[in-house]
Design a protein around this motif. Structure first.
Motif, PDB file in Angstrom:
ATOM      1  N   PHE A   1      23.626 -19.207  14.837  1.00 26.43           N
ATOM      2  CA  PHE A   1      24.940 -19.823  15.048  1.00 26.43           C
ATOM      3  C   PHE A   1      25.909 -19.442  13.945  1.00 26.43           C
ATOM      4  CE2 PHE A   1      27.508 -23.450  13.503  1.00 26.43           C
ATOM      5  CZ  PHE A   1      28.480 -23.455  14.487  1.00 26.43           C
ATOM      6  N   LEU A   2      25.467 -19.559  12.706  1.00 27.04           N
ATOM      7  CA  LEU A   2      26.359 -19.240  11.582  1.00 27.04           C
ATOM      8  C   LEU A   2      26.800 -17.777  11.635  1.00 27.04           C
ATOM      9  CD1 LEU A   2      24.630 -21.265   8.738  1.00 27.04           C
ATOM     10  CD2 LEU A   2      26.787 -21.798   9.904  1.00 27.04           C
ATOM     11  N   PHE A   3      25.874 -16.874  11.938  1.00 30.78           N
ATOM     12  CA  PHE A   3      26.234 -15.468  12.050  1.00 30.78           C
ATOM     13  C   PHE A   3      27.224 -15.245  13.186  1.00 30.78           C
ATOM     14  CE2 PHE A   3      25.872 -11.321  13.976  1.00 30.78           C
ATOM     15  CZ  PHE A   3      26.072 -10.492  12.881  1.00 30.78           C
ATOM     16  N   THR A   4      26.920 -15.809  14.359  1.00 35.18           N
ATOM     17  CA  THR A   4      27.785 -15.622  15.527  1.00 35.18           C
ATOM     18  C   THR A   4      29.161 -16.220  15.289  1.00 35.18           C
ATOM     19  OG1 THR A   4      25.846 -15.629  16.960  1.00 35.18           O
ATOM     20  CG2 THR A   4      27.962 -15.971  18.026  1.00 35.18           C
ATOM     21  N   PHE A   5      29.227 -17.367  14.638  1.00 37.41           N
ATOM     22  CA  PHE A   5      30.522 -17.983  14.336  1.00 37.41           C
ATOM     23  C   PHE A   5      31.345 -17.066  13.434  1.00 37.41           C
ATOM     24  CE2 PHE A   5      33.206 -20.500  11.463  1.00 37.41           C
ATOM     25  CZ  PHE A   5      34.108 -20.985  12.399  1.00 37.41           C
ATOM     26  N   LEU A   6      30.722 -16.518  12.413  1.00 34.58           N
ATOM     27  CA  LEU A   6      31.451 -15.628  11.506  1.00 34.58           C
ATOM     28  C   LEU A   6      31.884 -14.342  12.212  1.00 34.58           C
ATOM     29  CD1 LEU A   6      29.337 -16.150   8.261  1.00 34.58           C
ATOM     30  CD2 LEU A   6      31.588 -17.104   8.800  1.00 34.58           C
ATOM     31  N   ALA A   7      31.076 -13.878  13.154  1.00 31.88           N
ATOM     32  CA  ALA A   7      31.423 -12.671  13.909  1.00 31.88           C
ATOM     33  C   ALA A   7      32.459 -12.941  14.997  1.00 31.88           C
ATOM     34  CB  ALA A   7      30.164 -12.076  14.540  1.00 31.88           C
TER      35      ALA A   7
ATOM     36  N   LYS B   1      31.820  -6.899  23.008  1.00 36.90           N
ATOM     37  CA  LYS B   1      31.801  -7.352  21.606  1.00 36.90           C
ATOM     38  C   LYS B   1      31.048  -8.667  21.467  1.00 36.90           C
ATOM     39  CE  LYS B   1      36.174  -5.247  20.129  1.00 36.90           C
ATOM     40  NZ  LYS B   1      37.542  -5.575  19.687  1.00 36.90           N
ATOM     41  N   TYR B   2      31.301  -9.594  22.414  1.00 38.22           N
ATOM     42  CA  TYR B   2      30.611 -10.879  22.369  1.00 38.22           C
ATOM     43  C   TYR B   2      29.107 -10.678  22.489  1.00 38.22           C
ATOM     44  CZ  TYR B   2      29.094 -15.602  23.427  1.00 38.22           C
ATOM     45  OH  TYR B   2      28.450 -16.807  23.394  1.00 38.22           O
ATOM     46  N   MET B   3      28.700  -9.811  23.402  1.00 37.18           N
ATOM     47  CA  MET B   3      27.275  -9.568  23.593  1.00 37.18           C
ATOM     48  C   MET B   3      26.651  -8.941  22.346  1.00 37.18           C
ATOM     49  SD  MET B   3      27.139  -8.416  27.584  1.00 37.18           S
ATOM     50  CE  MET B   3      25.358  -8.300  27.665  1.00 37.18           C
ATOM     51  N   ALA B   4      27.364  -8.035  21.686  1.00 38.50           N
ATOM     52  CA  ALA B   4      26.841  -7.414  20.461  1.00 38.50           C
ATOM     53  C   ALA B   4      26.685  -8.457  19.349  1.00 38.50           C
ATOM     54  CB  ALA B   4      27.753  -6.277  20.011  1.00 38.50           C
ATOM     55  N   ALA B   5      27.703  -9.299  19.175  1.00 44.08           N
ATOM     56  CA  ALA B   5      27.631 -10.343  18.144  1.00 44.08           C
ATOM     57  C   ALA B   5      26.532 -11.349  18.477  1.00 44.08           C
ATOM     58  CB  ALA B   5      28.984 -11.046  18.014  1.00 44.08           C
ATOM     59  N   ALA B   6      26.480 -11.758  19.737  1.00 44.39           N
ATOM     60  CA  ALA B   6      25.471 -12.727  20.155  1.00 44.39           C
ATOM     61  C   ALA B   6      24.066 -12.138  20.047  1.00 44.39           C
ATOM     62  CB  ALA B   6      25.754 -13.197  21.576  1.00 44.39           C
ATOM     63  N   PHE B   7      23.904 -10.859  20.399  1.00 46.86           N
ATOM     64  CA  PHE B   7      22.599 -10.215  20.294  1.00 46.86           C
ATOM     65  C   PHE B   7      22.142 -10.180  18.831  1.00 46.86           C
ATOM     66  CE2 PHE B   7      19.912  -6.466  19.662  1.00 46.86           C
ATOM     67  CZ  PHE B   7      18.867  -6.762  20.529  1.00 46.86           C
ATOM     68  N   SER B   8      23.051  -9.811  17.926  1.00 43.13           N
ATOM     69  CA  SER B   8      22.709  -9.784  16.498  1.00 43.13           C
ATOM     70  C   SER B   8      22.335 -11.177  16.003  1.00 43.13           C
ATOM     71  CB  SER B   8      23.885  -9.240  15.687  1.00 43.13           C
ATOM     72  OG  SER B   8      24.186  -7.929  16.091  1.00 43.13           O
ATOM     73  N   GLY B   9      23.110 -12.179  16.427  1.00 48.42           N
ATOM     74  CA  GLY B   9      22.792 -13.559  16.064  1.00 48.42           C
ATOM     75  C   GLY B   9      21.454 -13.989  16.636  1.00 48.42           C
ATOM     76  N   HIS B  10      21.161 -13.534  17.848  1.00 48.20           N
ATOM     77  CA  HIS B  10      19.895 -13.885  18.478  1.00 48.20           C
ATOM     78  C   HIS B  10      18.716 -13.220  17.760  1.00 48.20           C
ATOM     79  CE1 HIS B  10      17.666 -15.775  21.688  1.00 48.20           C
ATOM     80  NE2 HIS B  10      16.966 -14.666  21.828  1.00 48.20           N
TER      81      HIS B  10
ATOM     82  N   ILE C   1      35.962 -11.187  15.183  1.00 43.83           N
ATOM     83  CA  ILE C   1      36.011  -9.840  15.760  1.00 43.83           C
ATOM     84  C   ILE C   1      36.117  -9.914  17.282  1.00 43.83           C
ATOM     85  CG2 ILE C   1      34.680  -7.713  16.085  1.00 43.83           C
ATOM     86  CD1 ILE C   1      33.385  -8.375  13.309  1.00 43.83           C
ATOM     87  N   VAL C   2      35.401 -10.858  17.872  1.00 43.47           N
ATOM     88  CA  VAL C   2      35.349 -10.955  19.329  1.00 43.47           C
ATOM     89  C   VAL C   2      36.612 -11.585  19.905  1.00 43.47           C
ATOM     90  CG1 VAL C   2      34.119 -11.967  21.279  1.00 43.47           C
ATOM     91  CG2 VAL C   2      32.841 -11.062  19.331  1.00 43.47           C
TER      92      VAL C   2
END
Length: 144
Positions: free
Chosen positions: A54-60, A15-24, A63-64
């Motif tokens: 960062f803002l996207f990953t923080f909001l996601a 989940k972290y990788m999916a959120a981080a990938f989307s943020g990236h 879920i993680v």
């Protein structure tokens, strides 16, 4: 251990990788448009992209890590983000200066941007995992 158990035991990382990938991806698109499309400076473009990601990953993160968006949670993300941003900007600056000698600006940027994301990603994940360890343990119990 079968594949299903392996996936279950690493669900937080997945989940972290999916959120981080989307943020990236958001980070990359923002930085690319600013640096290549609008010819802004490398550090300005990269920093702006990092902030968007960062803002996207923080909001996601809820879920993680199943973490409420408390002030403490925000400060943890802000602190790890700032550390990551310094590392990212240092790496992209050095890598771009090296690769621009061999490639066009857009290709040098692409390679540098990918390289600059690896170390900060790992550092942020490890720090956040340690800080939110108790929440991860509770999340793992809920996932089973």
């Amino acid at each position: 251990m079968n594949l299903k158990d392996l996936i279950k035991s690493h669900m937080t990382l997945i989940k972290y990788m999916a959120a981080a990938f989307s943020g990236h991806v958001l980070n990359f698109i923002t930085a690319y448009v600013l640096y290549i499309g609008l010819d802004r400076s490398l550090i300005f473009s990269n920093t702006t992209g990092l902030i968007v990601g960062f803002l996207f990953t923080f909001l996601a993160s809820k879920i993680v890590f199943h973490k409420d968006h408390s002030l403490k949670g925000f400060l943890v993300y802000l602190g790890t983000f700032l550390l990551g941003m310094v590392l990212d900007n240092l790496i992209i600056k050095l890598a771009s200066a090296f690769f621009i000698k061999f490639f066009k600006k857009n290709i040098a940027f692409l390679i540098s941007k990918v390289l600059s994301g690896i170390v900060p990603f790992a550092v942020s994940y490890i720090l956040r995992k340690k800080i939110f360890k108790s929440e991860i343990g509770r999340a793992s119990c809920r996932e089973r």
